[in-house]
Design a protein around this motif. Structure first.
Motif, mmCIF file in Angstrom:
data_model
loop_
_atom_site.group_PDB
_atom_site.id
_atom_site.type_symbol
_atom_site.label_atom_id
_atom_site.label_comp_id
_atom_site.label_asym_id
_atom_site.label_seq_id
_atom_site.Cartn_x
_atom_site.Cartn_y
_atom_site.Cartn_z
ATOM 1 N N HIS A 1 -5.679 -0.038 11.363
ATOM 2 C CA HIS A 1 -5.102 -1.355 11.644
ATOM 3 C C HIS A 1 -6.112 -2.246 12.348
ATOM 4 C CE1 HIS A 1 -0.896 -0.315 10.656
ATOM 5 N NE2 HIS A 1 -1.252 0.894 11.032
ATOM 6 N N ASP B 1 -0.286 -3.948 6.028
ATOM 7 C CA ASP B 1 -1.145 -3.464 7.109
ATOM 8 C C ASP B 1 -2.576 -3.834 6.734
ATOM 9 O OD1 ASP B 1 1.089 -2.344 8.230
ATOM 10 O OD2 ASP B 1 0.681 -0.322 7.491
ATOM 11 N N HIS C 1 6.116 -6.096 13.015
ATOM 12 C CA HIS C 1 5.552 -4.751 13.148
ATOM 13 C C HIS C 1 4.664 -4.585 14.372
ATOM 14 C CE1 HIS C 1 5.513 -1.143 10.643
ATOM 15 N NE2 HIS C 1 4.419 -0.829 11.283
ATOM 16 N N HIS D 1 0.846 -1.197 0.000
ATOM 17 C CA HIS D 1 0.000 0.000 0.000
ATOM 18 C C HIS D 1 0.876 1.240 0.000
ATOM 19 C CE1 HIS D 1 0.709 -0.571 4.327
ATOM 20 N NE2 HIS D 1 0.350 0.693 4.519
ATOM 21 N N ASP E 1 5.808 4.283 4.865
ATOM 22 C CA ASP E 1 6.703 3.254 5.397
ATOM 23 C C ASP E 1 6.560 1.924 4.659
ATOM 24 O OD1 ASP E 1 4.137 3.114 6.457
ATOM 25 O OD2 ASP E 1 4.788 2.059 8.249
ATOM 26 N N HIS E 2 5.838 1.928 3.562
ATOM 27 C CA HIS E 2 5.721 0.719 2.735
ATOM 28 C C HIS E 2 6.092 0.979 1.286
ATOM 29 C CE1 HIS E 2 3.685 -1.764 5.840
ATOM 30 N NE2 HIS E 2 3.442 -0.552 6.317
#
Ligand code: ZN
Ligand code: ZN
Lengths: 534, 350
Positions: B278, B110, B300, B33, B37-38
């Protein structure tokens, strides 16, 4: 219960005093007299003793939530507050009890738990949890464990009540002091326009002072001011009315029994007298170290030996009531003169316990500043500056009274351990242990937590997480890297501490980004301070 | 065999010679996504979901060879069959399913199970090994149902309208901001957006997600317009001079961490809105069970805790070490904030 838990959340979630007052006003307007009385009781920091041991609540909550104990403990570790952890873990229910009044929940569902056996208690607790929603459970858990606390000052509670009732703040504050029972009658009397305050024991609210935060000269002519040494003891009020005596500490605890020498001495005071002063450990005409007084604090009854080793006095500052008349609106110079007259007329042995200390004379501010340098050797914290024409006010107003404290002792130290905070800071590392150099080794010497901005705390928190060496429960040891300037009020020898010294009121003054750990101070420097102190 | 392994560049699928969400430049990347941070820039070839294409292109500055694939469709890379499946996290978010010699692994990225009107609902994918996140891996994290939550938000907003105040919500500009604007009752008042939010919302709109009308704050000349309105801004805008223009205001912060009183207080806003992209504790367990995986790898967040719990209920669970060792709400929040700051900076640059 719902209204009270809403009030709690409202108070908890805002830092704006106006909003806090607004929330309380709303609550008091809607609440029944009995509920309002209980709310005041809790808001003003009073609490019933713990009713159920936390260990049991913890166990039952884990069972009902169907999670293993270790997971409960880790959850608690993350939340930092037991009552809240339990409230968050318990399964959701369709709550029905929330509309019932606070007084019902306290008087019928909380206090009676004390008389039950364990299995009945468990059942009653589970039932209560089942009837409350998450927020209400949280509040109720706090009540049951005797740990209810809310971030609102007595002064704000007073303001809200004054707003609701139209009665002067001072009268409300006065009526709230002393001991009272939270019930409908109390609340109705509290808001009663003409009620005669019969409670003999009731002290006056204290007049407190801010630290002087502008140049001394701006106070004007020194001849309008009185300078007193600022003593470091327990601020107190001694009341003599209708043949009875009451000694109140500023925390509003009745401490008559803890300081029997003061109580006994008060028997000779004229009826209808109230004195404002400081409880101090005192021997051979001088004050002893605060640590000595600490030996007396926290003991309900005092043994003979301790009474001899650490005798206390009430060093009197002010006269609040004389001949049953409220003296607070008179000028300080008049009150002081009367105070001295009263004390001078007491029997000689009593004059050793109810004492006063000469005010400090100086021709100008400059001279006064010089005299202030004697503070540390006199074991005082600096000066109190009081306008001679000032009344004895309520709370901490600016203008007439100022604290003019000496700067704290300072040391640059290295952070070596960090611990998670409690309550609102539970998920952050906010409590630190600091070390100084000794023979090439860092030895811990003080713990401190206050003094950083929220932003700095977050930065330190991240540092801690990224530089952890070892974890012991909530404590982490970290790579020694950060240097802080610590301030403290005093040092004394200590055999209990590895460093050989104990410091009073250590706090972080600032983060010394500019310093390396090699630049931190050594234990020698502290020992030198210790020698200079004593 | 370990079909997906952690490496210093990110999760690596060795037989297929490609990475999932790599943080260093690689030859071939599959992205879950478009959160910062991805999705990292600098790789040569990207495979992303069709639904998230616009967001990915924005995030990647349209650099590299960006190939898209619809949910459920598969593609073979060096003999490894790859497909993407809805993760319910944000628009275009995907779980990555890889299959090689009959062995199936799924990396969740996530995810959440709670209903979100701005993206496709999470779909469980059966597999042998499931790599799950654990951001909120503690039973204290349990989300309020969205209907109830947004009713509370609406009530709060209405109350502020009565007082003539603006309602300012700080929420991540990718995902949460859009979820809020689509879920609130837009008949209460106007909705204004911070630049970072407006820009990403444009990507959502162009992808076909519908929203009530919103207006970029920078286009408002008469500040009186803000009274009674809802303003949505990224967390980094909190306590900046930028917020002064709204005049009298009530502030809120939208995050799963708001479930904890201490975190709420530290945020120093008037309202903590418990809203997360989340999975909460129950959702994590539900999702893990639904995969029927024999092996669970946890990454994570509360890694150790979730692993220990899964083991205690008889599952084969193990920690998966990645770059993000952060275990704490606060450092997560700080990271997210930085992420947002980058986004705003990027915005200013454009
Ligand atoms: Zn994400
Ligand atoms: Zn993420």
């Amino acid at each position: 219960m719902k209204n009270f838990s809403d009030l709690y959340l409202a108070l908890d979630q805002t830092n704006k005093t106006n909003e806090k007052v607004e929330a309380m006003v709303k609550y008091f307007k809607e609440a029944t007299a009995a509920d309002a009385a209980w709310a005041i009781y809790f808001l003003s920091g009073r609490k019933p003793r713990q009713i159920i041991p936390t260990a049991k609540l913890r166990m039952w909550a884990a069972e009902i939530s169907e999670i293993p104990d270790w997971l409960f403990e880790l959850s608690y570790d993350a939340v930092g507050d037991l009552g809240e952890t339990i409230a968050l873990l318990l399964p959701d229910t369709t709550a029905t009890g929330s509309e019932l009044p606070l007084a019902y929940w306290v008087e019928n569902r909380t206090v009676p738990l004390r008389g039950l056996d364990e299995s009945e208690q468990r059942e009653a607790v589970a039932q209560a949890w089942n009837e409350l929603d998450a927020n209400e459970r949280f509040i109720w858990n706090k009540l049951v464990t005797g740990s209810f606390r809310v971030g609102v000052s007595q002064l704000l509670v007073v303001r809200a009540l004054a707003q609701v009732s139209g009665i002067e703040k001072e009268i409300i504050a006065h009526r709230l002091m002393g001991s009272w029972s939270p019930n409908a009658d109390f609340y109705l009397n509290l808001l009663e326009a003409s009620s005669k305050d019969a409670d003999l024991s009731r002290p006056y609210p204290f007049h407190l002072a801010h630290q002087l935060d502008f140049p001394l000269e701006d106070l004007g002519d020194i001849r309008d001011w009185q300078a007193e040494w600022k003593w470091d003891g327990i601020r107190a009020q001694l009341i003599r009315r209708s043949g009875e005596s009451f000694l109140w500490s500023r925390g509003e605890d009745l401490v008559s029994e803890r300081f029997p020498e003061i109580t006994t001495a008060s028997f000779t005071l004229p009826d209808g007298t109230v004195l404002d002063g400081e409880i101090l450990p005192w021997k051979d005409d001088e004050v002893m170290a605060f640590a000595q007084l600490q030996r007396r604090i926290g003991r309900k009854t005092v043994g003979k030996k301790l009474l001899e080793e650490v005798p206390v006095v009430l060093l009197c500052y002010d006269l609040l009531e004389f001949g049953c008349e409220d003296f607070r609106q008179r000028e300080l110079r008049e009150r002081r003169a009367k105070l001295i007259e009263i004390l001078d007329n007491l029997p000689e042995d009593v004059r050793k316990t109810l004492i006063y200390y000469p005010v400090v004379e100086a021709k100008n501010w400059q001279e006064l500043s010089k005299i202030r340098d004697e503070s540390r050797s006199r074991r005082v914290e600096g000066f109190m500056l009081k306008r001679l024409a000032s009344p004895f006010r309520v709370g901490r107003p600016r203008g007439d009274w100022w604290k003019w404290k000496i700067d704290p002792l300072t040391i640059d130290a290295v952070m070596i351990y960090a611990q998670r905070g409690t309550g609102k800071r539970a998920s952050l590392y906010t409590d630190y242990t600091f070390a100084v150099w000794n023979n090439g080794e860092l030895v811990p010497f003080a713990k401190a937590y206050s003094g950083l901005t929220d932003k700095e705390i977050r930065r330190v928190d991240r540092f801690v997480r990224d530089n952890t060496l070892e974890t012991f429960g909530p404590v982490r040891s970290v790579t020694p890297k950060l240097v802080f300037e610590l301030g403290f009020e005093g040092i004394q020898k200590s055999t209990r501490h590895k460093s050989g010294v104990a410091v009073r009121f250590p706090r972080i003054l600032r983060w010394r980004d500019d310093k390396k750990i090699e630049d931190a101070d050594s234990l020698d420097a502290i020992h030198q301070m210790l020698e200079a102190e004593n | 065999m370990r079909l997906i392994k952690p490496t210093k560049r990110g999760l690596y699928v060795e037989p297929g010679d490609f990475y999932i969400d790599p943080w260093l430049p690689v030859e071939r990347a599959v992205l879950t996504h478009a959160h910062a941070d991805h999705t990292y820039r600098g790789s040569k070839n990207y495979l992303v979901s069709k639904e998230g294409e616009r967001l990915f292109r924005t995030r990647l500055y349209n650099e590299g060879n960006i190939e898209t694939i619809s949910y459920g469709k598969s593609k073979t890379i060096n003999g490894v069959k790859v497909s993407l499946h809805p993760a319910g996290h944000v628009l275009g978010s995907a779980q990555v399913r890889v299959e090689y010699k009959g062995e199936v692994w799924v990396a969740s990225g996530d995810y959440k199970l709670t209903f979100d009107p701005t993206c496709a609902q999470f779909e469980p994918v059966k597999c042998h090994a499931f790599i799950t996140e654990a951001t909120f891996g503690l039973p204290i994290y349990r989300w309020t149902k969205p209907e109830i939550l947004f009713e509370e938000v609406n009530d709060w907003w209405r109350g502020n309208v009565e007082k003539g105040k603006a309602t300012v919500i700080f929420a991540y500009s990718l995902g949460k901001a859009q979820r809020i604007m689509k879920s609130v009752d837009a008949s209460i008042g106007k909705i204004f957006t911070h630049g970072a939010v407006e820009r990403l919302t444009r990507d959502y709109r162009e992808t076909g997600v519908e929203f009530p009308p919103t207006k970029y704050v920078g286009e408002v000349s008469d500040k009186k317009e803000f009274a009674g309105s809802l303003v949505i801004a990224p967390p980094s805008a909190q306590d900046t001079p930028w917020t002064r223009r709204f005049g009298a205001q009530s502030t809120g912060f939208a995050s799963g961490w708001m479930r904890i009183r201490g975190a709420r207080r530290r945020r120093a806003v008037d309202r903590g809105i418990i809203l997360s992209d989340h999975a909460d504790w129950d959702e994590l367990l539900t999702a893990i069970n639904a995969t029927e995986a024999e092996q669970i790898w946890v990454t994570h967040g509360s890694i150790d805790i979730l692993v220990r719990y899964l083991k205690s209920i008889g599952k084969d669970a193990r920690p998966l070490e990645t770059k993000f060792v952060g275990d704490a709400p606060e450092s997560e929040m700080a990271k997210d904030e930085e992420e947002n700051q980058q986004r705003i900076n990027a915005d200013d640059a454009n």
